[in-house]
Write an enzyme that holds these catalytic residues in place. Structure first.
Site, mmCIF file in Angstrom:
data_model
loop_
_atom_site.group_PDB
_atom_site.id
_atom_site.type_symbol
_atom_site.label_atom_id
_atom_site.label_comp_id
_atom_site.label_asym_id
_atom_site.label_seq_id
_atom_site.Cartn_x
_atom_site.Cartn_y
_atom_site.Cartn_z
ATOM 1 N N TYR A 1 -41.369 22.639 53.335
ATOM 2 C CA TYR A 1 -40.127 22.958 54.041
ATOM 3 C C TYR A 1 -39.596 24.318 53.576
ATOM 4 O O TYR A 1 -39.266 25.180 54.389
ATOM 5 C CB TYR A 1 -39.079 21.860 53.831
ATOM 6 C CG TYR A 1 -37.775 22.166 54.525
ATOM 7 C CD1 TYR A 1 -37.676 22.103 55.907
ATOM 8 C CD2 TYR A 1 -36.650 22.556 53.804
ATOM 9 C CE1 TYR A 1 -36.496 22.418 56.554
ATOM 10 C CE2 TYR A 1 -35.461 22.871 54.441
ATOM 11 C CZ TYR A 1 -35.390 22.799 55.818
ATOM 12 O OH TYR A 1 -34.218 23.121 56.462
ATOM 13 N N GLU B 1 -29.497 17.888 59.769
ATOM 14 C CA GLU B 1 -28.447 18.326 58.845
ATOM 15 C C GLU B 1 -27.260 17.367 58.885
ATOM 16 O O GLU B 1 -26.688 17.036 57.848
ATOM 17 C CB GLU B 1 -27.990 19.754 59.150
ATOM 18 C CG GLU B 1 -29.021 20.823 58.851
ATOM 19 C CD GLU B 1 -29.351 21.002 57.380
ATOM 20 O OE1 GLU B 1 -28.669 20.427 56.510
ATOM 21 O OE2 GLU B 1 -30.306 21.747 57.095
ATOM 22 N N TRP C 1 -31.663 15.834 50.763
ATOM 23 C CA TRP C 1 -32.506 16.437 51.788
ATOM 24 C C TRP C 1 -33.893 15.792 51.755
ATOM 25 O O TRP C 1 -34.546 15.646 52.786
ATOM 26 C CB TRP C 1 -32.574 17.957 51.600
ATOM 27 C CG TRP C 1 -33.305 18.615 52.727
ATOM 28 C CD1 TRP C 1 -34.457 19.331 52.637
ATOM 29 C CD2 TRP C 1 -32.943 18.608 54.121
ATOM 30 N NE1 TRP C 1 -34.841 19.763 53.885
ATOM 31 C CE2 TRP C 1 -33.924 19.339 54.812
ATOM 32 C CE3 TRP C 1 -31.894 18.051 54.847
ATOM 33 C CZ2 TRP C 1 -33.892 19.525 56.192
ATOM 34 C CZ3 TRP C 1 -31.856 18.244 56.221
ATOM 35 C CH2 TRP C 1 -32.846 18.969 56.881
#
Length: 182
Positions: free
Chosen positions: A22, A44, A52
Site C-alpha cells: 500500500y 477511509e 488501517w
C-alpha cells in the site's frame, strides 16, 4: 475457511508486505478513476476508529460487498442492500458508515453530472488548505470529519504529506502528480 479468516491470520512478514504494498504503490499516488476515488473514500470512512491494517485486510471483502465500488450501482442500493451489508462479516458492519457509503455514492453521481467526474470536482476545488477541504467535505458528504478528509486527500494526492521528502517513494509520487508540479 473464509478469505477474511485467512487474512486475519497473516504472519508478521505478510502483514508487513501488506503495508509495504500500500505504501509503495498506492498511498499518495493520484487516482484518475472515479470508482477508485470512491473506493478510497469509503475505505477511509470505514477506517475511522480502527487501524488501517484492518481495512487493508478487508479490502477484497469491501470490493465484493460494494459492487467493486461502482458508484452508480452503490447509489442505487436499496434497504435490502443495507441489510445485506449489515450482515456481511467481511466488512465493517456500522450502520452510519454503510449509510454514508450509499449516500456519498448518490452525491458523487450528482457531482459527476455537474462537473463531468468526481475527479474533476476535486481538481476544480484544488488547491485548498486542509481546513477548507474539511469544510467543503462536511458540507458535501456524510461521515467526513477532519481526519477522514485529510487521509483521503493525502492518500489520493490532493494534499501533500503522504510521504516525507526523504522517503524513496516521495519522488515517485511527485513525478506522477500534476497538482504538485505546477
Amino acid at each position: 475457511m473464509s478469505y477474511c479468516s485467512v487474512i486475519d491470520m497473516l504472519t508478521p512478514e505478510a502483514r508487513k508486505a501488506l503495508h509495504k504494498n500500500y505504501h509503495d504503490n498506492y498511498y499518495g499516488f493520484p487516482i484518475q478513476d472515479d470508482n477508485e476515488l470512491f473506493a478510497r473514500l469509503v475505505l477511509e470512512i470505514n477506517q475511522a476508529g480502527l487501524s488501517w491494517e484492518t481495512i487493508l485486510k478487508k479490502e477484497t471483502s469491501f470490493r465484493c460487498a460494494y459492487a467493486n465500488f461502482d458508484i452508480a450501482t452503490v447509489a442505487a442500493f436499496t434497504d435490502d442492500d443495507r441489510q445485506r451489508l449489515m450482515q456481511d462479516s467481511g466488512i465493517i458492519r456500522n450502520r452510519l458508515k454503510i449509510n454514508a457509503a450509499i449516500e456519498n455514492a448518490k452525491t458523487i453521481v450528482q457531482l459527476q453530472q455537474e462537473h463531468g467526474s468526481f475527479k474533476n470536482w476535486l481538481t476544480k476545488n484544488h488547491p485548498k488548505t486542509k481546513e477548507e477541504w474539511v469544510k467543503l467535505f462536511k458540507k458535501t458528504f456524510r461521515f467526513t470529519g477532519g481526519e477522514i478528509v485529510n487521509e483521503f486527500l493525502m492518500s489520493t494526492g490532493f494534499l501533500p504529506g503522504a510521504h516525507s521528502t526523504d522517503c524513496p517513494i516521495y519522488l515517485k509520487v511527485l513525478a506522477q502528480n500534476p497538482l504538485w508540479n505546477s
